[in-house]
Design an enzyme around this catalytic site. Structure first.
Site, PDB file in Angstrom:
ATOM      1  N   SER A   1     -52.920 -11.397  36.854  1.00  0.00           N
ATOM      2  CA  SER A   1     -53.772 -12.128  36.033  1.00  0.00           C
ATOM      3  C   SER A   1     -53.447 -13.603  35.921  1.00  0.00           C
ATOM      4  CB  SER A   1     -53.724 -11.709  34.477  1.00  0.00           C
ATOM      5  OG  SER A   1     -53.924 -10.382  34.596  1.00  0.00           O
TER       6      SER A   1
ATOM      7  N   ASN B   1     -59.033 -16.478  33.043  1.00  0.00           N
ATOM      8  CA  ASN B   1     -58.074 -16.360  31.898  1.00  0.00           C
ATOM      9  C   ASN B   1     -57.372 -17.523  31.641  1.00  0.00           C
ATOM     10  OD1 ASN B   1     -57.977 -13.491  31.943  1.00  0.00           O
ATOM     11  ND2 ASN B   1     -56.363 -13.069  33.427  1.00  0.00           N
TER      12      ASN B   1
ATOM     13  N   GLU C   1     -62.129 -12.476  40.945  1.00  0.00           N
ATOM     14  CA  GLU C   1     -61.685 -13.751  41.233  1.00  0.00           C
ATOM     15  C   GLU C   1     -60.859 -13.898  42.591  1.00  0.00           C
ATOM     16  OE1 GLU C   1     -60.666 -17.094  37.904  1.00  0.00           O
ATOM     17  OE2 GLU C   1     -59.717 -15.187  38.022  1.00  0.00           O
TER      18      GLU C   1
HETATM   19  P1  NAD Z   1     -50.581  -1.164  33.209  1.00  0.00           P
HETATM   20  O1  NAD Z   1     -49.464  -1.593  32.152  1.00  0.00           O
HETATM   21  O2  NAD Z   1     -51.625  -0.339  32.596  1.00  0.00           O
HETATM   22  O3  NAD Z   1     -50.146  -0.361  34.681  1.00  0.00           O
HETATM   23  C1  NAD Z   1     -49.218  -0.954  35.209  1.00  0.00           C
HETATM   24  C2  NAD Z   1     -48.713   0.258  36.142  1.00  0.00           C
HETATM   25  O4  NAD Z   1     -47.791  -0.221  37.048  1.00  0.00           O
HETATM   26  C3  NAD Z   1     -47.778   1.183  35.326  1.00  0.00           C
HETATM   27  O5  NAD Z   1     -48.513   2.509  35.569  1.00  0.00           O
HETATM   28  C4  NAD Z   1     -46.533   1.174  35.870  1.00  0.00           C
HETATM   29  O6  NAD Z   1     -45.750   2.252  36.008  1.00  0.00           O
HETATM   30  C5  NAD Z   1     -46.812   0.586  37.377  1.00  0.00           C
HETATM   31  N1  NAD Z   1     -45.449  -0.052  38.011  1.00  0.00           N
HETATM   32  C6  NAD Z   1     -44.480  -0.760  37.310  1.00  0.00           C
HETATM   33  N2  NAD Z   1     -43.912  -1.093  38.243  1.00  0.00           N
HETATM   34  C7  NAD Z   1     -43.993  -0.384  39.494  1.00  0.00           C
HETATM   35  C8  NAD Z   1     -43.440  -0.314  40.680  1.00  0.00           C
HETATM   36  N3  NAD Z   1     -42.418  -0.891  40.944  1.00  0.00           N
HETATM   37  N4  NAD Z   1     -44.352   0.406  41.778  1.00  0.00           N
HETATM   38  C9  NAD Z   1     -45.563   0.957  41.472  1.00  0.00           C
HETATM   39  N5  NAD Z   1     -45.908   0.812  40.183  1.00  0.00           N
HETATM   40  C10 NAD Z   1     -45.194   0.023  39.242  1.00  0.00           C
HETATM   41  O7  NAD Z   1     -50.943  -2.661  33.556  1.00  0.00           O
HETATM   42  P2  NAD Z   1     -52.541  -3.152  33.871  1.00  0.00           P
HETATM   43  O8  NAD Z   1     -53.149  -3.545  32.817  1.00  0.00           O
HETATM   44  O9  NAD Z   1     -53.187  -2.017  34.909  1.00  0.00           O
HETATM   45  O10 NAD Z   1     -52.061  -4.362  34.940  1.00  0.00           O
HETATM   46  C11 NAD Z   1     -51.695  -4.481  36.078  1.00  0.00           C
HETATM   47  C12 NAD Z   1     -51.982  -5.619  36.984  1.00  0.00           C
HETATM   48  O11 NAD Z   1     -53.322  -5.994  36.463  1.00  0.00           O
HETATM   49  C13 NAD Z   1     -51.066  -6.783  36.010  1.00  0.00           C
HETATM   50  O12 NAD Z   1     -50.810  -7.722  36.803  1.00  0.00           O
HETATM   51  C14 NAD Z   1     -52.192  -7.371  35.114  1.00  0.00           C
HETATM   52  O13 NAD Z   1     -51.784  -8.666  34.700  1.00  0.00           O
HETATM   53  C15 NAD Z   1     -53.389  -7.560  36.090  1.00  0.00           C
HETATM   54  N6  NAD Z   1     -54.701  -7.368  35.321  1.00  0.00           N
HETATM   55  C16 NAD Z   1     -54.760  -6.670  33.945  1.00  0.00           C
HETATM   56  C17 NAD Z   1     -56.009  -6.713  33.495  1.00  0.00           C
HETATM   57  C18 NAD Z   1     -56.265  -6.039  32.025  1.00  0.00           C
HETATM   58  O14 NAD Z   1     -57.262  -6.255  31.442  1.00  0.00           O
HETATM   59  N7  NAD Z   1     -55.369  -5.212  31.828  1.00  0.00           N
HETATM   60  C19 NAD Z   1     -57.013  -7.401  33.918  1.00  0.00           C
HETATM   61  C20 NAD Z   1     -57.089  -8.039  35.086  1.00  0.00           C
HETATM   62  C21 NAD Z   1     -55.763  -8.033  35.738  1.00  0.00           C
END
Ligand code: NAD
Length: 284
Positions: free
Chosen positions: A120, A191, A153
């Protein structure tokens, strides 16, 4: 470069499972990786739930739902990613974790495979520099909930090649998304604008100016936002929102991006929003 016939998604959380679902819904096989079987199964269950809702709304037939599910394979073994043509990293928003992950994946996948990250806010240039394929690293920032949100994006790091950008742009269109291309900068474009607005709503709440409900009603009815900023914070995940604000604050060294103390306090308490059942609102 070859066509993308199979995708690896790292992380089965909110974004990872949404990205995997979006690939499968257009017929692309996906391998979805997480750190343990429970996390993988939770991600798959979320996809099944989401597809069931689409069947209920008559957006999808039962046969289309079954076909999509059949294209998704869960794994905890990073070596399984050997067979994919594109990797999309969607693990926890933490720079050190992402660098380690990208380096591990870099050593496993074929030399022409593009490594996209759904970060993000973290610098694509920095993440790319940590790999041996910097020209094939790009930001592919999806929006939540991925199957419903049209925008992607695309963030070019300093090293991202034109060929990598063109291939990922075409891939985003194959997912029926509308990509925009932006330059690497803390928080990129959306963001950079959105998260400080949500952070300000948290300041307003902590200053006692209005209730969480009133703040959200204000922004929905007064600004025509489809969701209030505090409900959106809960949907994003308060840990992810805090991580983005910290990247903006560090990256610009400008106090206007300081995370609201209440946001920090809530993350410290484990109140992460929807995914933990409690944030600014509760989710039984
Ligand atoms: P989340 O906490 O729901 O999920 C993250 C997942 O990554 C978890 O299931 C965790 O177990 C897994 N993980 C952690 N370390 C790992 C590893 N070494 N190998 C494999 N899996 C691993 O988080 P999210 O909201 O899905 O966010 C994920 C990414 O997407 C982040 O970079 C976040 O900034 C980005 N993002 C989030 C949003 C949002 O609205 N939540 C929007 C756009 C982008």
């Amino acid at each position: 470069m070859t066509k993308i016939n199979a995708v690896g998604v790292i992380g089965a959380g909110i974004m990872g499972n949404g990205i995997a679902q979006s690939c499968a819904m257009v017929g692309i096989p996906v391998l979805m990786l997480d750190i343990n079987e429970a996390a993988v199964q939770k991600g798959i269950a979320k996809i099944v739930n989401s597809l069931d809702r689409l069947v209920k709304n008559h957006t999808l037939s039962v046969a289309e739902k079954d076909a999509a599910i059949a294209l998704i394979t869960g794994t905890t073994d990073i070596n399984a990613l050997k067979s994919v043509d594109l990797v999309i990293e969607a693990a926890t928003e933490n720079q050190a974790l992402k660098i380690k992950l990208l380096q591990d994946v870099d050593g496993v996948i074929g030399e022409n495979v593009i490594l996209a990250t759904n970060t993000s806010s973290i610098s694509i240039t920095k993440l790319a520099a940590a790999t041996k394929r910097a020209d094939k690293v790009i930001g592919m920032h999806f929006f939540n909930p991925v199957p419903l949100m049209e925008l992607v994006e695309l963030i070019r790091g300093l090293q991202t090649s034109d060929a990598t950008h063109a291939k990922v742009e075409e891939f985003a269109q194959r997912l029926n998304k509308s990509p925009i291309t932006v330059r690497n900068n803390p928080g990129f474009v959306v963001n950079r604008i959105l998260c400080p607005m949500i952070n300000e709503a948290i300041f307003v709440l902590s200053e006692g100016l209005a209730t969480a409900e009133a703040i959200d009603i204000g922004m929905k009815l007064g600004c025509k936002h489809p969701i209030g900023p505090l409900a959106l914070a809960d949907m994003i995940g308060l840990d992810t929102l805090l991580a983005v604000m910290e990247v903006l604050y560090d990256g610009f060294n400008d106090s206007k991006y300081r995370p609201a103390p209440l946001l920090k306090e809530m993350v410290a308490a484990g109140y992460m929003g929807r995914k933990s059942g409690r944030g600014f609102f509760t989710y039984p």
